[in-house]
Design an enzyme around this catalytic site. Structure first.
Site, PDB file in Angstrom:
ATOM      1  N   THR A 101       0.856  -1.186   0.000  1.00 28.73           N
ATOM      2  CA  THR A 101       0.000   0.000   0.000  1.00 28.73           C
ATOM      3  C   THR A 101       0.889   1.232   0.000  1.00 28.73           C
ATOM      4  O   THR A 101       1.659   1.447   0.938  1.00 28.73           O
ATOM      5  CB  THR A 101      -0.912   0.010   1.235  1.00 28.73           C
ATOM      6  N   LYS A 177      -6.952   0.932  -3.677  1.00 28.41           N
ATOM      7  CA  LYS A 177      -6.511   0.368  -2.400  1.00 28.41           C
ATOM      8  C   LYS A 177      -6.528   1.429  -1.303  1.00 28.41           C
ATOM      9  O   LYS A 177      -6.869   1.136  -0.144  1.00 28.41           O
ATOM     10  CB  LYS A 177      -5.099  -0.208  -2.541  1.00 28.41           C
ATOM     11  N   LYS A 245       0.590   4.027   9.113  1.00 30.67           N
ATOM     12  CA  LYS A 245       1.131   4.306   7.772  1.00 30.67           C
ATOM     13  C   LYS A 245       0.019   4.502   6.739  1.00 30.67           C
ATOM     14  O   LYS A 245      -0.002   5.503   6.007  1.00 30.67           O
ATOM     15  CB  LYS A 245       2.030   3.155   7.316  1.00 30.67           C
TER      16      LYS A 245
END
Length: 307
Positions: A101, A177, A245
């Site tokens: 990602t 995503k 993150k």
């Protein structure tokens, strides 16, 4: 289009997702290499019938398709363009599937750099967790040039349940995503908040879980993560720091778009707060511990310890 049976897959990163993908490909008859710095991960993959190495360059030299399932953008760039990276070793005409990602602005840059070394890139982040990865049922959110998909043959289908082709340029897969991670991060934080509320008010946590799973408030993340709380098991299948993150990526992208995300921002603060407690390496369901400390809630693991 090439047939996957004639192609060799290399899985770089044998964590919970990468190991599952590599083992799934092996079961489908795809010759598969695995790469990981951890000796125990390599040994486990070799026991299952795969070939393993600690060297990205050695793996890339043997493979037609390199699946990069590492933690973040920095690790991805090192795997791709480091001194012993994929770009300098993968067979010419080979395909790199980048599945971490990352900021959607990065895959188009990587696509161009790989094109200059004679390679294709598929921007292919994945979802489904360790369980679906092990079953070969991950969702791949893929975008890239048609030639990249042609060169990859059916290899993507060997480790995924669903492969969505979302467009002809890198970056679209990572955008989708990003939206998924926005939802996943908010859903997990909300599940922890809701369970903490119920326990604080005196509800039995197992009964609460069963009722919600059969009611309109249920989400996939609630159903999947709350059992970790009920069992007092915070072994990291997906760690708190991952959502520090990932929601950071979501918020950074939204800031560039001048788009408000108040729910994502609130959830991000919950993950940051949990990490600040020293729990960043625990399962993301450990967000419930933030609420437990805040409100003096006794969690199921504490009840077992007391017994």
């Amino acid at each position: 289009m090439s047939n996957s049976s004639t192609l060799t897959l290399g899985a770089i990163g044998l964590g919970s997702m990468g190991m599952g993908a590599a083992l799934s490909a092996l079961r489908k008859g795809v010759p598969t290499w695995g790469c990981d710095p951890r000796a125990e991960a390599r040994a486990a993959f070799e026991q299952a019938g795969g070939r393993a190495t600690a060297s990205v360059a050695e793996l890339a030299a043997q493979c037609d398709v390199a699946l990069v399932l590492v933690v973040n953008a920095a690790q991805t760039e090192d795997v791709l363009f480091g001194a012993q990276g994929v770009a300098s070793s993968l067979k010419r005409g080979g395909v790199v599937v980048c599945s971490a990602t990352v900021d959607p602005a990065l895959p188009p840059v990587w696509e161009q750099r790989l094109k200059e070394t004679g390679h294709w890139l598929i921007d292919g982040p994945v979802s489904g967790g360790a369980k679906k990865a092990a079953a070969g049922q991950m969702t791949v959110m893929a975008s890239g040039q048609p030639e990249a998909f042609a060169a990859a043959g059916n290899v993507l289908d060997a480790f995924a349940g669903k492969v969505y082709r979302l467009g002809d340029k890198a970056g679209i897969g990572s955008t989708v995503k990003m939206v998924n991670q926005h939802l996943a991060g908010v859903h997990i934080a909300t599940a922890c908040e809701a369970m903490a509320l119920g326990m604080r008010a005196g509800a039995d946590p197992r009964q609460l879980y069963e009722v919600i799973c059969n009611s309109a408030g249920m989400s996939w993340m609630f159903e999947n993560r709350v059992p970790h709380i009920l069992d007092g098991d915070y072994t990291p299948l997906s760690a708190v720091n991952i959502f520090v993150k990932d929601l950071g990526i979501v918020l950074d992208a939204a800031r560039q778009l001048k788009f408000p995300l108040p729910l994502a921002a609130a959830a991000h603060q919950l993950y940051l707060s949990t990490a600040a407690m020293g729990l960043g390496g625990e399962d993301d369901s450990a967000v419930v511990k933030y609420y437990a400390q805040l409100a003096g809630i006794e969690l199921p693991e504490q009840q077992k310890d007391a017994a």
